[in-house]
Motif scaffolding. Sequence first.
Motif, PDB file in Angstrom:
ATOM      1  N   PHE A 159     103.769  27.051  92.213  1.00  0.00           N
ATOM      2  CA  PHE A 159     104.492  27.913  93.148  1.00  0.00           C
ATOM      3  C   PHE A 159     105.773  28.450  92.520  1.00  0.00           C
ATOM      4  CE2 PHE A 159     107.894  28.415  96.278  1.00  0.00           C
ATOM      5  CZ  PHE A 159     107.355  29.435  97.051  1.00  0.00           C
ATOM      6  N   ASN A 160     106.541  27.569  91.870  1.00  0.00           N
ATOM      7  CA  ASN A 160     107.782  28.011  91.227  1.00  0.00           C
ATOM      8  C   ASN A 160     107.500  29.051  90.153  1.00  0.00           C
ATOM      9  OD1 ASN A 160     109.381  26.351  92.796  1.00  0.00           O
ATOM     10  ND2 ASN A 160     109.460  24.691  91.295  1.00  0.00           N
ATOM     11  N   GLY A 161     106.444  28.834  89.388  1.00  0.00           N
ATOM     12  CA  GLY A 161     106.087  29.797  88.350  1.00  0.00           C
ATOM     13  C   GLY A 161     105.674  31.136  88.929  1.00  0.00           C
ATOM     14  N   ALA A 162     104.903  31.089  90.030  1.00  0.00           N
ATOM     15  CA  ALA A 162     104.489  32.332  90.673  1.00  0.00           C
ATOM     16  C   ALA A 162     105.695  33.099  91.205  1.00  0.00           C
ATOM     17  CB  ALA A 162     103.507  32.028  91.812  1.00  0.00           C
ATOM     18  N   ALA A 163     106.642  32.382  91.808  1.00  0.00           N
ATOM     19  CA  ALA A 163     107.845  33.042  92.314  1.00  0.00           C
ATOM     20  C   ALA A 163     108.650  33.646  91.172  1.00  0.00           C
ATOM     21  CB  ALA A 163     108.700  32.039  93.095  1.00  0.00           C
ATOM     22  N   THR A 164     108.826  32.896  90.098  1.00  0.00           N
ATOM     23  CA  THR A 164     109.629  33.377  88.968  1.00  0.00           C
ATOM     24  C   THR A 164     108.995  34.579  88.286  1.00  0.00           C
ATOM     25  OG1 THR A 164     110.512  31.152  88.573  1.00  0.00           O
ATOM     26  CG2 THR A 164     110.630  32.708  86.743  1.00  0.00           C
ATOM     27  N   ASP A 165     107.686  34.567  88.166  1.00  0.00           N
ATOM     28  CA  ASP A 165     107.001  35.592  87.380  1.00  0.00           C
ATOM     29  C   ASP A 165     106.614  36.832  88.167  1.00  0.00           C
ATOM     30  OD1 ASP A 165     107.208  34.011  85.178  1.00  0.00           O
ATOM     31  OD2 ASP A 165     105.084  33.500  85.030  1.00  0.00           O
ATOM     32  N   THR A 166     106.540  36.753  89.507  1.00  0.00           N
ATOM     33  CA  THR A 166     105.961  37.875  90.250  1.00  0.00           C
ATOM     34  C   THR A 166     106.862  38.484  91.310  1.00  0.00           C
ATOM     35  OG1 THR A 166     104.897  36.419  91.899  1.00  0.00           O
ATOM     36  CG2 THR A 166     103.652  36.922  89.895  1.00  0.00           C
ATOM     37  N   MET A 167     107.973  37.837  91.685  1.00  0.00           N
ATOM     38  CA  MET A 167     108.810  38.384  92.749  1.00  0.00           C
ATOM     39  C   MET A 167     109.813  39.404  92.237  1.00  0.00           C
ATOM     40  SD  MET A 167     109.872  35.446  95.504  1.00  0.00           S
ATOM     41  CE  MET A 167     110.138  36.648  96.828  1.00  0.00           C
ATOM     42  N   LEU A 168     110.010  40.460  93.016  1.00  0.00           N
ATOM     43  CA  LEU A 168     111.139  41.354  92.758  1.00  0.00           C
ATOM     44  C   LEU A 168     112.437  40.569  92.938  1.00  0.00           C
ATOM     45  CD1 LEU A 168     110.047  44.518  94.786  1.00  0.00           C
ATOM     46  CD2 LEU A 168     110.122  44.307  92.290  1.00  0.00           C
ATOM     47  N   ARG A 169     113.439  40.897  92.148  1.00  0.00           N
ATOM     48  CA  ARG A 169     114.726  40.194  92.279  1.00  0.00           C
ATOM     49  C   ARG A 169     115.553  40.830  93.389  1.00  0.00           C
ATOM     50  NH1 ARG A 169     111.627  37.195  89.632  1.00  0.00           N
ATOM     51  NH2 ARG A 169     112.495  35.875  87.968  1.00  0.00           N
ATOM     52  N   ASP A 170     115.029  40.664  94.621  1.00  0.00           N
ATOM     53  CA  ASP A 170     115.711  41.170  95.807  1.00  0.00           C
ATOM     54  C   ASP A 170     116.113  39.982  96.675  1.00  0.00           C
ATOM     55  OD1 ASP A 170     113.291  40.289  96.748  1.00  0.00           O
ATOM     56  OD2 ASP A 170     112.580  42.256  97.417  1.00  0.00           O
ATOM     57  N   ASP A 171     116.460  40.249  97.926  1.00  0.00           N
ATOM     58  CA  ASP A 171     116.915  39.157  98.782  1.00  0.00           C
ATOM     59  C   ASP A 171     115.831  38.114  99.037  1.00  0.00           C
ATOM     60  OD1 ASP A 171     119.552  39.805  99.022  1.00  0.00           O
ATOM     61  OD2 ASP A 171     119.415  40.679 101.031  1.00  0.00           O
ATOM     62  N   ALA A 172     114.570  38.539  99.092  1.00  0.00           N
ATOM     63  CA  ALA A 172     113.496  37.566  99.297  1.00  0.00           C
ATOM     64  C   ALA A 172     113.492  36.529  98.177  1.00  0.00           C
ATOM     65  CB  ALA A 172     112.144  38.277  99.381  1.00  0.00           C
ATOM     66  N   TRP A 173     113.563  37.009  96.944  1.00  0.00           N
ATOM     67  CA  TRP A 173     113.634  36.095  95.797  1.00  0.00           C
ATOM     68  C   TRP A 173     114.877  35.212  95.874  1.00  0.00           C
ATOM     69  CZ3 TRP A 173     112.470  33.442  91.577  1.00  0.00           C
ATOM     70  CH2 TRP A 173     113.481  33.140  90.653  1.00  0.00           C
ATOM     71  N   ARG A 174     115.988  35.808  96.227  1.00  0.00           N
ATOM     72  CA  ARG A 174     117.243  35.065  96.226  1.00  0.00           C
ATOM     73  C   ARG A 174     117.212  33.905  97.208  1.00  0.00           C
ATOM     74  NH1 ARG A 174     119.434  40.744  96.416  1.00  0.00           N
ATOM     75  NH2 ARG A 174     119.658  41.326  94.220  1.00  0.00           N
ATOM     76  N   PHE A 175     116.651  34.106  98.401  1.00  0.00           N
ATOM     77  CA  PHE A 175     116.646  33.020  99.375  1.00  0.00           C
ATOM     78  C   PHE A 175     115.648  31.923  99.002  1.00  0.00           C
ATOM     79  CE2 PHE A 175     118.894  36.051 102.164  1.00  0.00           C
ATOM     80  CZ  PHE A 175     119.913  35.212 102.582  1.00  0.00           C
ATOM     81  N   VAL A 176     114.512  32.282  98.427  1.00  0.00           N
ATOM     82  CA  VAL A 176     113.589  31.252  97.935  1.00  0.00           C
ATOM     83  C   VAL A 176     114.251  30.440  96.828  1.00  0.00           C
ATOM     84  CG1 VAL A 176     111.417  30.822  96.725  1.00  0.00           C
ATOM     85  CG2 VAL A 176     111.490  32.516  98.557  1.00  0.00           C
TER      86      VAL A 176
END
Length: 315
Positions: free
Chosen positions: A144-161
């Motif tokens: 899960f951490n790898g998926a978040a790091t590799d695929t999320m835009l660096r927007d507020d959604a990423w920041r709160f996760v």
Amino acid sequence: MLSRTADCLFWLGRYSERAGNVARGLAATFRMAMLARPLSADDEWRSLLIATGSEPGFLAKHSHVTPEAVIHWLALDMDNPSGIAACVEAARRNARTVRTALTVDMWEAINDTWIEFRRLDSAVTRGDRLPGFLDWVRSRALLFNGAATDTMLRDDAWRFVHLGTMLERADNTARLLDVRHAAFHPDAAGDAASYAQWQAVLRAVSALRAYQHVYHARLQPQLVAELLLLRQELPRSLLACYRNVETVLEAIADANGGTRGECHQLAGGLHARMRSGEIGGILNDGLHGFLTQTIDQNFELGQQIGRQYLDGQQA
């Protein structure tokens, strides 16, 4: 971003990280208990309950601390909100609520874990099956951490996760060290039992090889404590976690009108405390007091983040 969405993303990060952390703690304690004498083995399991913050709930349900009861409580018992089963359920519930804010890879990592977990039988934590189960939980948290790091835009959604993940990780590192603080006292005996405890702490945060790479020396309590507290190279050190927490909170503020609150001051203070810390002074003044204060401030930071940005604290 709506506060409800931010709340779910924040707790998605926390619950996913917490499940992996509990699995790490169980694996390290299982190894330590196998090496310990029967009486000290019981102390190992009690220490794990304290480190996960779930001892009061356990004792309300169980009259004695036994390995079987502790393992079930931390792995499969839905009455324990800090247990692996409850964390997997809560992570999936939060992910489902904000499904459109996640990438496909993140959703599949969480949902597949939930589906597979529900198929497990109660014997998965017994005997020789326990290490394999714990490795699976850790690998799912890493996925899960790898998926978040590799695929999320660096927007507020990423920041709160990411904010939830880092805050939970800092709390776990502090608790792991605090429950074994006596082994890091300057006057502690450097015997085989102490050596095993230093090793257990490093294994619980997957830092045994990192220690050897950084210090090129046998395990020493001062160096182990320094690595987990003050070395920014280690992703699970308190310095690294609070650096990320402060950076993310600043980015959230900048992206939302620049308003800052108590949570920004607390995060900055925690980061500065670790950045300016000196391990000799920390150990001489008392590691337990230092870590207790850090854990309390970490809790308060979570509360203030909730007041500033989130819909409400979950657990």
